[in-house]
Design an enzyme around this catalytic site. Structure first.
Site, PDB file in Angstrom:
ATOM      1  N   GLU A   1      47.231  59.281  62.172  1.00  0.00           N
ATOM      2  CA  GLU A   1      46.302  59.738  63.214  1.00  0.00           C
ATOM      3  C   GLU A   1      47.065  60.339  64.386  1.00  0.00           C
ATOM      4  O   GLU A   1      46.620  61.329  64.988  1.00  0.00           O
ATOM      5  CB  GLU A   1      45.398  58.572  63.626  1.00  0.00           C
ATOM      6  CG  GLU A   1      44.596  58.128  62.409  1.00  0.00           C
ATOM      7  CD  GLU A   1      43.597  57.031  62.658  1.00  0.00           C
ATOM      8  OE1 GLU A   1      43.987  55.970  63.179  1.00  0.00           O
ATOM      9  OE2 GLU A   1      42.424  57.234  62.311  1.00  0.00           O
TER      10      GLU A   1
ATOM     11  N   GLU B   1      43.336  52.412  56.522  1.00  0.00           N
ATOM     12  CA  GLU B   1      42.554  51.368  57.204  1.00  0.00           C
ATOM     13  C   GLU B   1      41.459  50.792  56.316  1.00  0.00           C
ATOM     14  O   GLU B   1      41.195  49.592  56.316  1.00  0.00           O
ATOM     15  CB  GLU B   1      41.909  51.941  58.483  1.00  0.00           C
ATOM     16  CG  GLU B   1      42.874  52.170  59.629  1.00  0.00           C
ATOM     17  CD  GLU B   1      43.428  53.587  59.674  1.00  0.00           C
ATOM     18  OE1 GLU B   1      43.533  54.231  58.603  1.00  0.00           O
ATOM     19  OE2 GLU B   1      43.782  54.046  60.781  1.00  0.00           O
TER      20      GLU B   1
HETATM   21  C1  LIG Z   1      43.103  52.534  64.344  1.00  0.00           C
HETATM   22  C2  LIG Z   1      44.337  52.290  63.595  1.00  0.00           C
HETATM   23  C3  LIG Z   1      44.396  51.270  62.636  1.00  0.00           C
HETATM   24  C4  LIG Z   1      45.623  51.077  61.866  1.00  0.00           C
HETATM   25  O1  LIG Z   1      46.578  51.816  62.001  1.00  0.00           O
HETATM   26  S1  LIG Z   1      45.680  49.764  60.772  1.00  0.00           S
HETATM   27  C5  LIG Z   1      47.330  49.789  60.128  1.00  0.00           C
HETATM   28  C6  LIG Z   1      47.310  50.100  58.671  1.00  0.00           C
HETATM   29  N1  LIG Z   1      48.663  50.279  58.243  1.00  0.00           N
HETATM   30  C7  LIG Z   1      49.023  50.106  56.966  1.00  0.00           C
HETATM   31  O2  LIG Z   1      48.222  49.748  56.148  1.00  0.00           O
HETATM   32  C8  LIG Z   1      50.487  50.302  56.610  1.00  0.00           C
HETATM   33  C9  LIG Z   1      51.099  49.015  56.100  1.00  0.00           C
HETATM   34  N2  LIG Z   1      52.496  49.202  55.740  1.00  0.00           N
HETATM   35  C10 LIG Z   1      52.861  49.730  54.546  1.00  0.00           C
HETATM   36  O3  LIG Z   1      52.049  50.124  53.741  1.00  0.00           O
HETATM   37  C11 LIG Z   1      54.326  49.742  54.235  1.00  0.00           C
HETATM   38  O4  LIG Z   1      54.978  48.882  55.118  1.00  0.00           O
HETATM   39  C12 LIG Z   1      54.985  51.135  54.362  1.00  0.00           C
HETATM   40  C13 LIG Z   1      54.465  52.034  53.218  1.00  0.00           C
HETATM   41  C14 LIG Z   1      54.721  51.765  55.709  1.00  0.00           C
HETATM   42  C15 LIG Z   1      56.525  50.981  54.233  1.00  0.00           C
HETATM   43  O5  LIG Z   1      56.831  50.301  53.049  1.00  0.00           O
HETATM   44  P1  LIG Z   1      58.294  49.654  52.893  1.00  0.00           P
HETATM   45  O6  LIG Z   1      59.310  50.632  53.337  1.00  0.00           O
HETATM   46  O7  LIG Z   1      58.378  49.115  51.502  1.00  0.00           O
HETATM   47  O8  LIG Z   1      58.360  48.474  53.953  1.00  0.00           O
HETATM   48  P2  LIG Z   1      57.639  47.027  53.898  1.00  0.00           P
HETATM   49  O9  LIG Z   1      58.545  46.079  53.198  1.00  0.00           O
HETATM   50  O10 LIG Z   1      56.243  47.104  53.434  1.00  0.00           O
HETATM   51  O11 LIG Z   1      57.598  46.679  55.469  1.00  0.00           O
HETATM   52  C16 LIG Z   1      58.769  46.350  56.187  1.00  0.00           C
HETATM   53  C17 LIG Z   1      58.371  45.378  57.257  1.00  0.00           C
HETATM   54  O12 LIG Z   1      57.466  46.052  58.144  1.00  0.00           O
HETATM   55  C18 LIG Z   1      56.267  45.310  58.251  1.00  0.00           C
HETATM   56  N3  LIG Z   1      55.156  46.246  58.445  1.00  0.00           N
HETATM   57  C19 LIG Z   1      54.985  47.455  57.876  1.00  0.00           C
HETATM   58  N4  LIG Z   1      53.856  48.024  58.286  1.00  0.00           N
HETATM   59  C20 LIG Z   1      53.281  47.143  59.147  1.00  0.00           C
HETATM   60  C21 LIG Z   1      52.078  47.146  59.918  1.00  0.00           C
HETATM   61  N5  LIG Z   1      51.243  48.210  59.926  1.00  0.00           N
HETATM   62  N6  LIG Z   1      51.819  46.074  60.678  1.00  0.00           N
HETATM   63  C22 LIG Z   1      52.663  45.010  60.721  1.00  0.00           C
HETATM   64  N7  LIG Z   1      53.820  44.958  60.028  1.00  0.00           N
HETATM   65  C23 LIG Z   1      54.117  46.012  59.251  1.00  0.00           C
HETATM   66  C24 LIG Z   1      56.143  44.550  56.932  1.00  0.00           C
HETATM   67  O13 LIG Z   1      55.291  43.455  57.073  1.00  0.00           O
HETATM   68  C25 LIG Z   1      57.590  44.176  56.685  1.00  0.00           C
HETATM   69  O14 LIG Z   1      57.889  43.065  57.495  1.00  0.00           O
HETATM   70  P3  LIG Z   1      58.867  41.907  56.943  1.00  0.00           P
HETATM   71  O15 LIG Z   1      60.210  42.556  56.775  1.00  0.00           O
HETATM   72  O16 LIG Z   1      58.874  40.864  58.022  1.00  0.00           O
HETATM   73  O17 LIG Z   1      58.320  41.422  55.650  1.00  0.00           O
END
Ligand SMILES: C/C=C/C(=O)SCCNC(=O)CCNC(=O)[C@H](O)C(C)(C)COP(=O)(O)OP(=O)(O)OC[C@H]1O[C@@H](n2cnc3c(N)ncnc32)[C@H](O)[C@@H]1OP(=O)(O)O
Length: 269
Positions: A123, A143
């Site tokens: 976004e 989301e």
């Molecule tokens: C109005 C707006 C609303 C929103 O924006 S809602 C948010 C929605 N977001 C998502 O659904 C994205 C969630 N994250 C992912 O899908 C993945 O991550 C990625 C594809 C971005 C990256 O994947 P990879 O490189 O394999 O990393 P990993 O092992 O999943 O994440 C590394 C660390 O980062 C934390 N993390 C990633 N995204 C978020 C997030 N959006 N909120 C909180 N933590 C997040 C994980 O938990 C983990 O943490 P640890 O190393 O402690 O296990």
């Protein structure tokens, strides 16, 4: 090293904003939201800044709102614990500012998308004017997979920025697309190798910053204001943006420099 979750540096007329929580894939926690919103205010208010570039630290651009810290806070599932939490709750539209949903930064913004841009991260990209992406980046508004609303502007902007069926597919499935597909959809300007993302974005920024800043801002404002309007209405609006530009010192300097076979010197007045 900095403890800031979002911070800004300047290089001449260019501001470079860094999202800086690489361990959490640059998820927007309360601190990042406050600091990013502050960066955008500084870009808008500083006369010497003509263009902004926003990029992520590490492998991701931005993984959207922090699902552990921000979403529970704003949906009432987590009480405020610190000053960042309190500042987010005190400004109900801080997400709109940080994601450029309701905040007009006035200057052109270029996204240097070094990696995944998901949900709020996607976004934020939608709020920018030009987008350079890493070939490793993926994009989507995820989301809906967590039963929340893509409230950073996606239901308004995606159907304008993509063909309708493509936008609805992303919005309703929450699926991710790769950078090549996003380029094919017309969502991106360029896809480059990961190490080329910031240099390519800065190259665009320098070329834009070399142009007359008042003309740049008026052209940007007109293009944005006229999207989706009937042609006659758009033309009237455009006239309102164009007329003041012709009355600036810079608009005399540009043609004069061409005739004198020299590089123009624009002063932003
Ligand atoms: C109005 C707006 C609303 C929103 O924006 S809602 C948010 C929605 N977001 C998502 O659904 C994205 C969630 N994250 C992912 O899908 C993945 O991550 C990625 C594809 C971005 C990256 O994947 P990879 O490189 O394999 O990393 P990993 O092992 O999943 O994440 C590394 C660390 O980062 C934390 N993390 C990633 N995204 C978020 C997030 N959006 N909120 C909180 N933590 C997040 C994980 O938990 C983990 O943490 P640890 O190393 O402690 O296990």
């Amino acid at each position: 090293m900095t403890d800031n979750a979002a911070w800004m540096e300047t290089d001449g007329y260019i501001a470079i904003i860094h999202l800086n929580r690489p361990a959490a894939r640059n998820a927007l926690d309360p601190q990042m939201l406050v600091e990013l919103a502050d960066c955008w205010s500084r870009v808008r208010d500083a006369a010497e800044i003509r263009v902004a570039v926003v990029t992520g630290t590490g492998d991701a651009f931005c993984s959207g709102a922090d699902l552990g810290r921000l979403i529970p806070l704003v949906s009432g599932g987590r009480p405020p614990e610190d000053e960042w939490d309190r500042r987010v709750l005190a400004d109900r539209d801080i997400l709109g500012t940080a994601l450029l949903r309701t905040f007009d930064v006035v200057k052109p913004v270029i996204a240097a998308i070094n990696g995944h841009a998901i949900a709020g991260g996607m976004e934020l990209v939608q709020g920018t004017d030009l987008r350079i992406a890493s070939s490793a980046a993926r994009f989507g508004v995820q989301e809906v997979k967590w039963a929340i609303f893509p409230g950073g502007g996606s239901t308004v902007r995606l159907p304008r920025q993509l063909p309708f069926a493509r936008a609805m597919e992303l919005l309703l499935t929450g699926d991710l697309i790769d950078a090549g597909t996003a380029l094919d959809y017309g969502f991106l300007n360029r896809v480059v190798a990961p190490e080329e993302v910031l240099p390519a974005a800065l190259d665009f920024a320098r070329r834009i910053a070399a142009n007359g800043p008042i003309a740049v801002q008026a052209i940007r404002a007109s293009a944005r204001a006229c999207i989706g309007r009937p042609e006659s209405e758009g033309m009237n609006l455009e006239s309102g943006f164009a007329a003041p530009v012709f009355r600036t010192e810079d608009a005399r300097e540009g043609p004069r420099a061409f005739m004198e076979k020299r590089t123009p010197v624009f002063k932003g007045r």
